[in-house]
Design a protein around this motif. Structure first.
Motif, short mmCIF file in Angstrom:
data_model
loop_
_atom_site.label_atom_id
_atom_site.label_comp_id
_atom_site.label_asym_id
_atom_site.label_seq_id
_atom_site.Cartn_x
_atom_site.Cartn_y
_atom_site.Cartn_z
N CYS A 84 -11.42 1.23 -2.41
CA CYS A 84 -10.65 2.43 -2.72
C CYS A 84 -9.17 2.27 -2.34
CB CYS A 84 -11.26 3.64 -2.00
SG CYS A 84 -12.86 4.12 -2.69
N ALA A 85 -8.90 1.57 -1.24
CA ALA A 85 -7.51 1.34 -0.85
C ALA A 85 -6.82 0.43 -1.88
CB ALA A 85 -7.45 0.70 0.54
N ALA B 160 -6.22 2.34 -5.12
CA ALA B 160 -5.10 3.28 -4.98
C ALA B 160 -3.77 2.54 -5.04
CB ALA B 160 -5.24 4.03 -3.66
N ALA B 161 -3.71 1.36 -4.39
CA ALA B 161 -2.47 0.59 -4.40
C ALA B 161 -2.15 0.08 -5.80
CB ALA B 161 -2.59 -0.59 -3.43
N LEU C 200 0.82 -1.21 0.00
CA LEU C 200 0.00 0.00 0.00
C LEU C 200 0.85 1.26 0.00
CD1 LEU C 200 -2.91 -1.01 2.40
CD2 LEU C 200 -2.80 -1.08 -0.10
N TYR D 154 -9.84 8.68 -4.88
CA TYR D 154 -10.07 7.59 -3.94
C TYR D 154 -10.77 8.01 -2.64
CZ TYR D 154 -6.78 5.56 -7.19
OH TYR D 154 -6.17 5.13 -8.35
N GLY E 130 -14.13 1.19 1.66
CA GLY E 130 -12.76 1.43 2.10
C GLY E 130 -11.77 0.47 1.48
#
Length: 397
Positions: free
Chosen positions: A132-133, A136-137, A9, A384, A129
């Motif tokens: 979106c995490a 993004a990663a 991440l 995000y 959550g």
């Protein structure tokens, strides 16, 4: 440490060809696109991977589902906090299972989709959550999906997919709606419930009969042994002249009838026990099984009768000859048999989701995201930040 096969991440490094974090993805049909979908609106954790190619219908590559029914059964219904915590435990292992089953890697995913609403706020936040995490990663765009639109479009994953336009009977949880569907995101409300939905009528009536949670399937199983004409239960708004629904009065009628049956069997009921909040009608479980089955069958028949008659009226009103039935109640055998008979007699094509896709699942979320991208109704964004919508009218789309 991230599970094997998962990206770290750390912040994504953007190069000249990388999307800016706030840019949007425009669907191009020149290559296949993979959409990973997460469903966490209530008491089922669902993950699925769908492939989108050109203008063909999206193809389901793999999906996995975990139901929390056993955990919530002890409480007689969904406990929101427990649901949220269990989603956290299940979602990553399910994602690993889905990607392995499809033979794909996470870095091959093009879009990450999630249920934005409606549903339980805490449960929705888990899926949002995580999605979106992960996006993004992976440095990939993300897209929030309407839970009911997922149900509405789920028959497109079946062996007999519908064609637009059609009338949709949406019977999912606390929602009972009739809609004219002209295309993805083009929905016209024809009628909806003004109080209890069909699913709530099933569950609350089952609770009065002491059938536990989830009540709908248990009531349907008991009804298979009963006489649907044993008790003359009301069909609320059946002749109202519109396409709205009301099932609260039916639930009360089931309560009154169950109490009459107990008293007739020689079991007194104290005045304080004449309440819907008391759970199962005291003494109902001591009645002969056939008597219990007769009330269950009569209750199911009343619900199905209203749904069928209103659906056929919606088809007449719109002049359409195609009906889609979606949502958990759409798996009910009695409802399907009656709709099939009525539609066959009226020259109407009727479409259902596959039985294993009637309840909440990730496949319908990935599908809805793919179809919105394909139709140009929505773009996936690399922003995000997110917020969920526990209440979100489908027609607002």
């Amino acid at each position: 440490m991230a599970p094997q096969g998962w990206p770290t991440l750390a912040p994504a490094m953007h190069n000249a060809t990388s999307a800016h974090p706030t840019s949007a993805l425009h669907y191009e049909d020149t290559r296949p696109m993979l959409v990973l979908g997460f469903e966490s609106s209530c008491d089922e954790t669902g993950v699925a991977l769908v492939e989108l190619q050109g203008q063909a219908l999206p193809r389901l590559l793999s999906h996995a589902l975990y139901s929390q029914v056993e955990m919530h059964a002890a409480f007689g219904g969904v406990v929101p906090e427990l649901a949220s915590r269990d989603h956290i435990r299940r979602v990553l292992p399910l994602t690993t299972e889905v990607m392995a089953s499809a033979g794909r890697r996470l870095d091959e995913v093009d879009v990450v989709a999630y249920t934005r609403g409606p549903g339980l706020a805490g449960a929705l936040l888990v899926g949002a959550g995580l999605a979106c995490a992960l996006a993004a990663a992976l440095d990939k765009p993300v897209l929030g999906v309407h839970h009911l639109e997922g149900h509405l479009l789920s028959p497109f994953l079946g062996a007999d997919p519908p064609q637009f336009p059609f009338v949709a009977l949406l019977v999912s949880g606390g929602h009972t709606q009739l809609m004219r569907v002209n295309g993805v995101g083009r929905y016209e409300m024809l009628g909806e419930t003004i109080d209890d939905a069909a699913g709530e009528a099933f569950d609350k009536s089952a609770k009065l009969m002491g059938l536990g949670y989830p009540g709908g399937p248990a009531l349907a199983a008991l009804a298979a042994q009963g006489d649907p004409k044993a008790y003359a239960l009301p069909r609320p708004l059946l002749h109202s002249g519109d396409l709205d629904f009301s099932f609260a009065g039916l639930k009360t009628a089931v309560l009154v009838q169950s109490q009459k049956m107990v008293v007739a069997h020689g079991e007194p009921i104290a005045p304080s026990e004449y309440t819907l909040a008391s759970g199962a009608t005291p003494g109902f479980g001591a009645l002969p099984v056939q008597a219990q089955a007769n009330l269950a069958a009569s209750t199911q028949a009343a619900i199905a009768d209203v749904l069928v008659k209103k659906s056929m009226a919606a088809l007449t009103t719109t002049g359409l000859k195609r009906l889609v039935v979606a949502g958990g109640v759409g798996a009910n055998r009695c409802l399907r048999e009656q709709l099939n008979a009525q539609c066959a007699a009226g020259g109407v094509r009727v479409h259902y989701p596959e039985l294993h896709l009637c309840t909440d699942n990730g496949a319908m979320i990935a599908l809805a995201a793919a179809m919105r991208l394909q139709s140009g109704m929505q773009e996936a964004s690399c922003d995000y930040s997110f917020h969920v919508q526990p209440r979100w009218p489908l027609q607002s789309l």
